[in-house]
Design a protein around this motif. Structure first.
Motif, short mmCIF file in Angstrom:
data_model
loop_
_atom_site.label_atom_id
_atom_site.label_comp_id
_atom_site.label_asym_id
_atom_site.label_seq_id
_atom_site.Cartn_x
_atom_site.Cartn_y
_atom_site.Cartn_z
N GLY A 1 0.78 -1.23 0.00
CA GLY A 1 0.00 0.00 0.00
C GLY A 1 0.81 1.28 0.00
N ARG A 2 1.99 1.23 -0.56
CA ARG A 2 2.82 2.43 -0.66
C ARG A 2 2.71 3.00 -2.07
NH1 ARG A 2 6.67 1.91 3.49
NH2 ARG A 2 5.69 0.61 5.11
N SER A 3 2.57 4.29 -2.17
CA SER A 3 2.44 4.91 -3.49
C SER A 3 3.79 5.48 -3.94
CB SER A 3 1.39 6.02 -3.46
OG SER A 3 1.77 7.02 -2.54
N ARG A 4 4.01 5.46 -5.22
CA ARG A 4 5.21 6.04 -5.82
C ARG A 4 4.80 6.88 -7.02
NH1 ARG A 4 9.90 2.80 -4.40
NH2 ARG A 4 9.79 2.72 -2.14
N ASN A 5 5.51 7.98 -7.26
CA ASN A 5 5.25 8.83 -8.40
C ASN A 5 5.94 8.23 -9.61
OD1 ASN A 5 5.26 10.88 -10.37
ND2 ASN A 5 5.05 12.46 -8.79
N ARG A 6 5.16 7.51 -10.44
CA ARG A 6 5.79 6.81 -11.56
C ARG A 6 6.30 7.78 -12.62
NH1 ARG A 6 3.59 2.29 -15.20
NH2 ARG A 6 1.68 2.42 -14.03
N ALA A 7 5.61 8.91 -12.80
CA ALA A 7 6.08 9.88 -13.80
C ALA A 7 7.46 10.42 -13.43
CB ALA A 7 5.07 11.03 -13.93
N ALA A 8 7.64 10.72 -12.13
CA ALA A 8 8.95 11.21 -11.68
C ALA A 8 10.01 10.14 -11.83
CB ALA A 8 8.85 11.65 -10.22
N ARG B 1 19.65 1.18 -16.65
CA ARG B 1 18.65 2.25 -16.66
C ARG B 1 17.53 1.97 -17.67
NH1 ARG B 1 20.75 3.08 -12.55
NH2 ARG B 1 21.88 4.92 -11.83
N ALA B 2 17.89 1.48 -18.84
CA ALA B 2 16.88 1.20 -19.86
C ALA B 2 15.97 0.06 -19.42
CB ALA B 2 17.56 0.87 -21.18
N GLY B 3 16.53 -0.96 -18.77
CA GLY B 3 15.70 -2.05 -18.28
C GLY B 3 14.70 -1.58 -17.23
N LYS B 4 15.17 -0.75 -16.30
CA LYS B 4 14.26 -0.23 -15.28
C LYS B 4 13.22 0.71 -15.89
CE LYS B 4 17.31 -0.70 -11.28
NZ LYS B 4 17.98 -0.03 -10.16
N LEU C 1 10.03 7.71 -14.09
CA LEU C 1 10.33 7.59 -15.51
C LEU C 1 11.25 8.72 -15.98
CD1 LEU C 1 6.83 6.51 -16.88
CD2 LEU C 1 8.95 5.19 -17.06
N ALA C 2 11.01 9.92 -15.47
CA ALA C 2 11.86 11.06 -15.86
C ALA C 2 13.29 10.84 -15.38
CB ALA C 2 11.29 12.35 -15.29
N PHE C 3 13.43 10.37 -14.14
CA PHE C 3 14.77 10.11 -13.58
C PHE C 3 15.49 9.03 -14.38
CE2 PHE C 3 17.36 7.48 -10.72
CZ PHE C 3 18.28 8.43 -10.28
N GLY D 1 14.84 8.02 -17.44
CA GLY D 1 15.11 8.49 -18.80
C GLY D 1 16.35 9.35 -18.87
N ALA D 2 16.51 10.23 -17.88
CA ALA D 2 17.72 11.05 -17.83
C ALA D 2 18.96 10.18 -17.62
CB ALA D 2 17.60 12.07 -16.69
N GLY D 3 18.81 9.13 -16.82
CA GLY D 3 19.93 8.21 -16.61
C GLY D 3 20.32 7.48 -17.89
N CYS D 4 19.33 7.13 -18.69
CA CYS D 4 19.62 6.49 -19.98
C CYS D 4 20.41 7.42 -20.89
CB CYS D 4 18.31 6.09 -20.67
SG CYS D 4 17.43 4.72 -19.91
N LEU D 5 19.99 8.68 -20.95
CA LEU D 5 20.68 9.65 -21.80
C LEU D 5 22.12 9.86 -21.35
CD1 LEU D 5 17.87 12.32 -22.32
CD2 LEU D 5 18.79 10.75 -24.02
N LEU D 6 22.31 9.98 -20.04
CA LEU D 6 23.66 10.19 -19.52
C LEU D 6 24.56 8.98 -19.82
CD1 LEU D 6 25.67 11.88 -17.89
CD2 LEU D 6 24.75 10.83 -15.80
N ALA D 7 24.01 7.78 -19.63
CA ALA D 7 24.80 6.59 -19.90
C ALA D 7 25.16 6.49 -21.38
CB ALA D 7 24.03 5.35 -19.45
#
Length: 299
Positions: free
Chosen positions: A249-256, A280-283, A258-260, A262-268
């Motif tokens: 029952g814990r909520s997470r901001n999935r949009a945030a 990063r791409a797998g996650k 995904l943004a994090f 996605g930025a990690g994929c670009l940096l890598a």
């Protein structure tokens, strides 16, 4: 703590013959022989192979006989562990990764801890890397441990209780493990030990690190790595994270998230770091998928 019934020899303490060591393999031929060789002769060994594409011909080259359970399909780590526990007919089961090795007296030290602390309990050896660095689990996806609250290795003197099971190596009474429900079989890979920890602590089952018992863990060598496999493993890891978060029952901001990622994929990609890109791409893909139950990827 109430004592759990055990098979005991003269002298009142359980012997190594009371422990079955359970391995789960998937393309683990390169490492499993050393792991099996580290198990004391008195201890039965169950190897559950998760339908490895490389097959199980390596069993003939193992240094000792084992009870091989060949799964018809890759059912995931937790499911295979449960199969191994049900296959065992000893009082205790010790789950050990195929890229880990027991110190010669590790099981004796764990059994001595049974006499000290009673049962049911989850008993973990001290896990060290090949370079000797102590590997401790510092929290879970639901219970983070701030860096400032973590003990330095030199601050640890003797056994201690924790709230987190390290799935690479731990021992528990077989009946107690199965009564707890074993691992949640809806989790294919990763975070099944987080879930087990939460259920154990909810039932006031102590999790004890027995520092005199040692296991050397190579880490990440249970199967041969590749870009594709690293991608698929991390996709499954994200599925598991989302499942456990939802389960409790814990909520997470999935949009945030995904943004994090996605930025990690670009940096890598900019740094030409293929390994980090695969992670990063797998996650990222797993986060896009959302919660997946009993839908194992091919890893």
């Amino acid at each position: 703590m109430q004592s759990e019934p055990t098979a005991q020899p003269i002298g009142g303490s359980p012997s190594g013959a009371a422990v079955t060591v359970v391995f789960v393999t998937y393309n683990s031929a390169a490492v499993i022989a050393r792991a099996v060789a580290s198990v004391p002769p008195a201890c039965p060994v169950v190897v559950v192979d998760n339908a490895s594409p490389e097959g199980t011909g390596w069993v003939a080259d193992l240094p000792r006989p084992v009870d091989l359970v060949a799964m018809p399909a890759n059912a995931g780590f937790g499911t295979a562990c449960n199969v191994g526990a049900r296959r065992a007919d000893t009082s205790y089961v010790l789950f050990l990764n195929p890229d880990a090795e027991l110190a010669p007296d590790a099981i004796d030290q764990l059994l001595a801890a049974v006499a000290r602390y009673g049962a049911p309990a989850i008993l973990m050896p001290a896990i060290v890397g090949e370079g000797g660095r102590l590997m401790r689990k510092e929290g879970s996806i639901l219970e983070k441990v701030p860096r400032g609250a973590r003990l330095a290795p030199q601050e640890i003197a003797g056994d201690y209780c924790t709230r987190f099971v390290h799935g690479a190596a731990f021992m528990m009474g077989r009946d107690a493990f199965l009564a707890l429900g074993g691992f949640d079989e809806a989790i294919f890979l990763y975070h099944e030990d987080d879930d087990l920890s939460l259920r154990a602590t909810a039932r006031r089952i102590p999790i004890v690190v027995v520092t005199a018992a040692r296991v050397v863990h190579a880490g990440g060598r249970s199967s041969t790595p590749s870009f594709g496999q690293t991608f698929r493993i991390n996709r499954a890891k994200m599925h598991s994270e989302l499942y456990v978060v939802e389960k409790y029952g814990r909520s997470r901001n999935r949009a945030a998230r995904l943004a994090f990622l996605g930025a990690g994929c670009l940096l890598a990609a900019v740094l030409l770091d293929r390994h980090r890109l695969a992670i990063r791409a797998g996650k990222f893909a797993g986060c896009l998928d959302g919660v997946r139950r009993n839908a194992p990827p091919t890893v």
